[in-house]
Scaffold this motif. Structure first.
Motif, PDB file in Angstrom:
ATOM      1  N   ILE A  44       0.817  -1.216   0.000  1.00 18.69           N
ATOM      2  CA  ILE A  44       0.000   0.000   0.000  1.00 18.69           C
ATOM      3  C   ILE A  44       0.849   1.263   0.000  1.00 18.69           C
ATOM      4  N   GLY A  45       2.169   1.119   0.184  1.00 16.59           N
ATOM      5  CA  GLY A  45       3.046   2.281   0.126  1.00 16.59           C
ATOM      6  C   GLY A  45       2.799   3.273   1.246  1.00 16.59           C
ATOM      7  N   SER A  46       2.641   2.799   2.463  1.00 13.55           N
ATOM      8  CA  SER A  46       2.368   3.676   3.603  1.00 13.55           C
ATOM      9  C   SER A  46       3.567   4.556   3.920  1.00 13.55           C
ATOM     10  N   SER A  47       3.298   5.620   4.657  1.00 15.84           N
ATOM     11  CA  SER A  47       4.365   6.511   5.088  1.00 15.84           C
ATOM     12  C   SER A  47       5.176   5.855   6.191  1.00 15.84           C
ATOM     13  N   GLU A  48       6.362   6.407   6.446  1.00 14.69           N
ATOM     14  CA  GLU A  48       7.274   5.804   7.417  1.00 14.69           C
ATOM     15  C   GLU A  48       6.735   5.822   8.847  1.00 14.69           C
ATOM     16  N   ASN A  49       5.776   6.716   9.125  1.00 18.26           N
ATOM     17  CA  ASN A  49       5.259   6.774  10.497  1.00 18.26           C
ATOM     18  C   ASN A  49       3.997   5.930  10.679  1.00 18.26           C
ATOM     19  N   TYR A  59       1.698 -12.147   2.464  1.00 21.26           N
ATOM     20  CA  TYR A  59       2.729 -13.017   3.033  1.00 21.26           C
ATOM     21  C   TYR A  59       3.863 -13.223   2.028  1.00 21.26           C
ATOM     22  N   LEU A  60       3.506 -13.635   0.809  1.00 22.10           N
ATOM     23  CA  LEU A  60       4.528 -13.853  -0.217  1.00 22.10           C
ATOM     24  C   LEU A  60       5.237 -12.557  -0.587  1.00 22.10           C
ATOM     25  N   ASN A  61       4.485 -11.463  -0.630  1.00 22.74           N
ATOM     26  CA  ASN A  61       5.098 -10.169  -0.943  1.00 22.74           C
ATOM     27  C   ASN A  61       6.133  -9.793   0.109  1.00 22.74           C
TER      28      ASN A  61
END
Length: 332
Positions: free
Chosen positions: A185-190, A314-316
């Motif tokens: 999902i490309g979440s932010s670092e926080n 899981y695989l990702n």
């Protein structure tokens, strides 16, 4: 320093698609002669490919290089109760082959090693082995895996590295899943999140705080089966049906148990999100959990509840770990 330079070259080329020696030198802040030496070595082994010359700006035309993503392959295997699934991938994460074999958790790690031998024979460019385990892992040693005595206290990383002379990563299944979801999902670092799964081996959770997987002081984090939600029952006991299996959370008592756990996470970690396996919940069930959770803690402090494809995540996560290991590896 050598590994830092190699990682920098690989990362830059994989991200940008191609680069000249000058561009690599400027990007990595490494001298041009040093970059030239590494590029020449990597081109000779086939890890880098020349993809043509840039247009001339008045001097000699600069040669442009790209990374050969198939130079290194990785294999990710996740072990479940009834079967072991595997995926072979390249450094771009492109899938080359998938398959399934018997449940090596029952057969033992020697049978698992024979499967690895077979895969290496078919794919000699495999450079990294990654294993997903339904139990707690401490630096490659499986320290807690109830029901699978053949793997308990096994240093799977050490055993496989000694046998195949390849780098090995061994990771808890839920740590891999939460890492894979976070990457997807490309979440932010926080971002902070919990991935909760009930599965074939009892409940478990992957915990990610500020972009980092939380393993705990003894690598036991996420073993939510033991959380004492009631005076006479822990979380797993509260979910267990009469035959001792974990049900699909259809009863009010089960919804209450999950809601108490969600509220506990909110009070202790205050995560952004709690992720469930899509096969284990419905939208109505998530709504019921959210409503019941608000009975224990103010609604504004509760995380978002969502569902995702656990197997995909899981695989990702496993392939992400393997690709990171290959990018950081030596070229020898």
């Amino acid at each position: 320093m050598k590994k830092v330079i190699l990682r920098g070259i690989r990362t830059t080329l994989l991200a940008s698609g191609s680069a000249t020696k000058v561009e690599l030198s400027e990007k990595l802040e490494i001298s041009f002669p040093t970059v030239s030496k590494f590029v020449a070595r990597l081109e000779k082994t086939g890890e880098l490919m020349s993809v043509g010359l840039d247009d001339s700006s008045g001097g000699r035309r600069a040669r442009r290089y790209a990374y050969n993503p198939d130079y290194q392959l990785g294999v990710a295997l996740f072990l479940e109760k009834t079967e072991t699934q595997y995926m072979i991938y390249n450094l771009l994460g492109e899938v080359k082959e998938t398959g399934a074999a018997s449940g090596y958790l029952q057969d033992g790690f020697e049978a698992l090693a024979m499967q690895i031998e077979s895969l290496l024979g078919l794919h000699p460019r495999i450079r990294t082995l990654v294993f997903g385990i339904p139990g707690s892992v401490d630096n490659g040693r499986i320290i807690y895996i109830p029901g699978y005595e053949k793997f308990r206290n096994v240093d799977l990383k050490g055993y496989m590295e000694a046998r195949f002379a390849l780098p090995v990563v061994v990771e808890n299944d839920m740590n891999a899943a939460v890492l894979g979801y976070y990457d997807k999902i490309g979440s932010s670092e926080n971002s902070s999140m919990i991935y909760l799964y009930f599965g074939q081996n009892g409940p478990g959770a992957g915990i990610l705080v500020n972009g980092n997987v939380v393993r705990g002081s003894t690598s036991f984090s996420g073993e939510v089966s033991f959380v004492p939600l009631y005076d006479d029952r822990n979380f797993q006991q509260a979910l267990a049906a009469a035959d001792g299996t974990v049900t699909a959370m259809q009863e009010a008592a089960e919804v209450d148990a999950v809601s108490r756990l969600v509220a506990s996470f909110a009070a202790i970690l205050n995560p952004n999100t709690v992720v469930f396996c899509r096969n284990e919940v419905t939208e109505d069930l998530l709504d019921a959990i959210a409503t019941r959770s608000a009975f224990y803690i103010a609604k504004e402090h509760l995380p978002k509840l969502t569902a995702s494809d656990w197997r995909e995540d899981y695989l990702n996560g496993l392939t992400k770990l393997g690709r990171n290991r290959m990018i950081s590896g030596d070229d020898d």
